[in-house]
Design a protein around this motif. Structure first.
Motif, PDB file in Angstrom:
ATOM      1  N   PHE A   1     -23.691 -27.652 -75.946  1.00  0.00           N
ATOM      2  CA  PHE A   1     -24.732 -27.172 -75.044  1.00  0.00           C
ATOM      3  C   PHE A   1     -25.795 -26.480 -75.865  1.00  0.00           C
ATOM      4  N   GLY A   2     -27.028 -26.506 -75.369  1.00  0.00           N
ATOM      5  CA  GLY A   2     -28.098 -25.853 -76.105  1.00  0.00           C
ATOM      6  C   GLY A   2     -29.306 -25.648 -75.225  1.00  0.00           C
ATOM      7  N   ASP A   3     -30.179 -24.767 -75.645  1.00  0.00           N
ATOM      8  CA  ASP A   3     -31.376 -24.439 -74.877  1.00  0.00           C
ATOM      9  C   ASP A   3     -32.517 -25.372 -75.267  1.00  0.00           C
ATOM     10  N   VAL A   4     -33.115 -25.997 -74.267  1.00  0.00           N
ATOM     11  CA  VAL A   4     -34.212 -26.933 -74.523  1.00  0.00           C
ATOM     12  C   VAL A   4     -35.418 -26.555 -73.668  1.00  0.00           C
ATOM     13  N   GLU A   5     -36.587 -26.555 -74.318  1.00  0.00           N
ATOM     14  CA  GLU A   5     -37.833 -26.305 -73.595  1.00  0.00           C
ATOM     15  C   GLU A   5     -38.327 -27.618 -73.005  1.00  0.00           C
ATOM     16  N   ARG A   6     -38.596 -27.611 -71.715  1.00  0.00           N
ATOM     17  CA  ARG A   6     -39.074 -28.817 -71.016  1.00  0.00           C
ATOM     18  C   ARG A   6     -40.239 -28.439 -70.114  1.00  0.00           C
ATOM     19  N   ALA A   7     -41.028 -29.440 -69.735  1.00  0.00           N
ATOM     20  CA  ALA A   7     -42.053 -29.224 -68.716  1.00  0.00           C
ATOM     21  C   ALA A   7     -41.367 -28.823 -67.412  1.00  0.00           C
ATOM     22  N   ALA A   8     -41.997 -27.889 -66.690  1.00  0.00           N
ATOM     23  CA  ALA A   8     -41.408 -27.404 -65.436  1.00  0.00           C
ATOM     24  C   ALA A   8     -41.573 -28.416 -64.320  1.00  0.00           C
ATOM     25  N   LYS A   9     -42.703 -29.114 -64.356  1.00  0.00           N
ATOM     26  CA  LYS A   9     -43.029 -30.048 -63.288  1.00  0.00           C
ATOM     27  C   LYS A   9     -43.555 -31.329 -63.929  1.00  0.00           C
ATOM     28  N   ILE A  10     -43.124 -32.461 -63.423  1.00  0.00           N
ATOM     29  CA  ILE A  10     -43.591 -33.733 -63.989  1.00  0.00           C
ATOM     30  C   ILE A  10     -43.903 -34.739 -62.886  1.00  0.00           C
ATOM     31  N   ARG A  11     -44.669 -35.748 -63.251  1.00  0.00           N
ATOM     32  CA  ARG A  11     -44.784 -36.933 -62.411  1.00  0.00           C
ATOM     33  C   ARG A  11     -44.381 -38.113 -63.284  1.00  0.00           C
ATOM     34  N   VAL A  12     -43.566 -38.981 -62.744  1.00  0.00           N
ATOM     35  CA  VAL A  12     -43.112 -40.132 -63.516  1.00  0.00           C
ATOM     36  C   VAL A  12     -43.419 -41.409 -62.737  1.00  0.00           C
ATOM     37  N   GLU A  13     -43.968 -42.364 -63.473  1.00  0.00           N
ATOM     38  CA  GLU A  13     -44.262 -43.672 -62.888  1.00  0.00           C
ATOM     39  C   GLU A  13     -43.154 -44.607 -63.347  1.00  0.00           C
ATOM     40  N   TYR A  14     -42.617 -45.394 -62.415  1.00  0.00           N
ATOM     41  CA  TYR A  14     -41.494 -46.261 -62.783  1.00  0.00           C
ATOM     42  C   TYR A  14     -41.457 -47.486 -61.881  1.00  0.00           C
ATOM     43  N   THR A  15     -40.598 -48.396 -62.233  1.00  0.00           N
ATOM     44  CA  THR A  15     -40.352 -49.577 -61.404  1.00  0.00           C
ATOM     45  C   THR A  15     -38.974 -49.421 -60.770  1.00  0.00           C
ATOM     46  N   THR A  16     -38.884 -49.756 -59.488  1.00  0.00           N
ATOM     47  CA  THR A  16     -37.610 -49.625 -58.778  1.00  0.00           C
ATOM     48  C   THR A  16     -36.691 -50.804 -59.104  1.00  0.00           C
ATOM     49  N   ARG A  17     -35.456 -50.703 -58.621  1.00  0.00           N
ATOM     50  CA  ARG A  17     -34.478 -51.776 -58.864  1.00  0.00           C
ATOM     51  C   ARG A  17     -34.851 -53.074 -58.152  1.00  0.00           C
TER      52      ARG A  17
ATOM     53  N   PHE B   1     -47.689 -36.961 -65.991  1.00  0.00           N
ATOM     54  CA  PHE B   1     -48.214 -35.615 -65.749  1.00  0.00           C
ATOM     55  C   PHE B   1     -47.117 -34.602 -66.071  1.00  0.00           C
ATOM     56  N   ARG B   2     -47.531 -33.532 -66.748  1.00  0.00           N
ATOM     57  CA  ARG B   2     -46.586 -32.453 -67.088  1.00  0.00           C
ATOM     58  C   ARG B   2     -47.270 -31.135 -66.809  1.00  0.00           C
ATOM     59  N   GLU B   3     -46.507 -30.166 -66.307  1.00  0.00           N
ATOM     60  CA  GLU B   3     -47.085 -28.844 -66.070  1.00  0.00           C
ATOM     61  C   GLU B   3     -46.038 -27.759 -66.323  1.00  0.00           C
ATOM     62  N   GLY B   4     -46.462 -26.702 -66.999  1.00  0.00           N
ATOM     63  CA  GLY B   4     -45.589 -25.557 -67.224  1.00  0.00           C
ATOM     64  C   GLY B   4     -44.502 -25.850 -68.235  1.00  0.00           C
ATOM     65  N   LEU B   5     -43.833 -24.796 -68.666  1.00  0.00           N
ATOM     66  CA  LEU B   5     -42.732 -24.948 -69.612  1.00  0.00           C
ATOM     67  C   LEU B   5     -41.597 -24.046 -69.176  1.00  0.00           C
ATOM     68  N   VAL B   6     -40.384 -24.540 -69.323  1.00  0.00           N
ATOM     69  CA  VAL B   6     -39.226 -23.727 -68.968  1.00  0.00           C
ATOM     70  C   VAL B   6     -38.076 -24.060 -69.918  1.00  0.00           C
ATOM     71  N   ILE B   7     -37.369 -23.020 -70.321  1.00  0.00           N
ATOM     72  CA  ILE B   7     -36.231 -23.203 -71.229  1.00  0.00           C
ATOM     73  C   ILE B   7     -34.949 -23.059 -70.418  1.00  0.00           C
ATOM     74  N   ASP B   8     -34.025 -24.009 -70.591  1.00  0.00           N
ATOM     75  CA  ASP B   8     -32.725 -23.885 -69.925  1.00  0.00           C
ATOM     76  C   ASP B   8     -31.662 -24.587 -70.768  1.00  0.00           C
ATOM     77  N   ASN B   9     -30.420 -24.304 -70.424  1.00  0.00           N
ATOM     78  CA  ASN B   9     -29.269 -24.828 -71.144  1.00  0.00           C
ATOM     79  C   ASN B   9     -28.964 -26.258 -70.692  1.00  0.00           C
ATOM     80  N   GLU B  10     -28.696 -27.144 -71.642  1.00  0.00           N
ATOM     81  CA  GLU B  10     -28.406 -28.552 -71.335  1.00  0.00           C
ATOM     82  C   GLU B  10     -27.167 -29.035 -72.060  1.00  0.00           C
ATOM     83  N   GLY B  11     -26.603 -30.089 -71.524  1.00  0.00           N
ATOM     84  CA  GLY B  11     -25.539 -30.809 -72.205  1.00  0.00           C
ATOM     85  C   GLY B  11     -25.847 -32.293 -72.114  1.00  0.00           C
TER      86      GLY B  11
END
Ligand code: CO
Length: 157
Positions: A96-112, A78-88
């Motif tokens: 460093f550079g500005d990258v547009e990313r989803a503002a809010k996400i849901r991620v499904e994963y497996t734990t350790r 799931f992804r919602e919204g977009l936001v640009i911020d500086n990353e390294g």
């Protein structure tokens, strides 16, 4: 634990699509701990397995030095919204550079320990997870960033 060597941009392992993790065992947990130690030693907030030379779908993130997440075979559902911020990136020292990313996400994963989980994230955590998951598909932030600078443009952190 052990510090691992961080691969730098230009190393072919960073351009590969990583394979799913098949076996969750003690050896993998030791590797995740080594990844985390390497990340903390480099003042990073996230690290992906290919950055230390292992082409597998595993990342470690910790944006507040309190909540470490080991994400195995993570998928953004799931992804919602977009936001640009500086990353390294630990693999691109001093860039460093500005990258547009989803503002809010849901991620499904497996734990350790092999449990399926969902994580909802926003802010820096959401940005960091998206950055690390790009590494698993062979993408570096400099491939998609705008206004890339040497040295940090912003002075607040
Ligand atoms: Co990175």
């Amino acid at each position: 634990m052990a510090l691992l060597e961080i691969k730098k941009a230009g190393d072919p392992v960073l351009k590969k699509v990583c394979a799913p993790v098949e076996k969750i065992d003690k050896r993998l947990r030791k590797f995740l701990d080594d990844m985390a130690e390497t990340m903390y030693a480099s003042e990073g907030v996230g690290i992906a397995a290919p950055q230390v030379g292992e082409s597998i779908r595993a990342v470690v993130v910790d944006v507040d030095k309190k909540n470490r997440y080991d994400l195995i075979n993570p998928v953004i559902t799931f992804r919602e919204g977009l936001v640009i911020d500086n990353e390294g990136c630990l693999s691109c020292p001093d860039l460093f550079g500005d990258v547009e990313r989803a503002a809010k996400i849901r991620v499904e994963y497996t734990t350790r320990f092999g449990k399926k989980k969902n994580l909802e994230a926003e802010g820096l955590l959401a940005r960091c997870i998206q950055h690390e998951l790009d590494h698993l598909d062979g993408q570096l932030f400099i491939d998609i960033a705008k206004n890339i600078t040497k040295g940090r443009k912003k002075t607040e952190e």
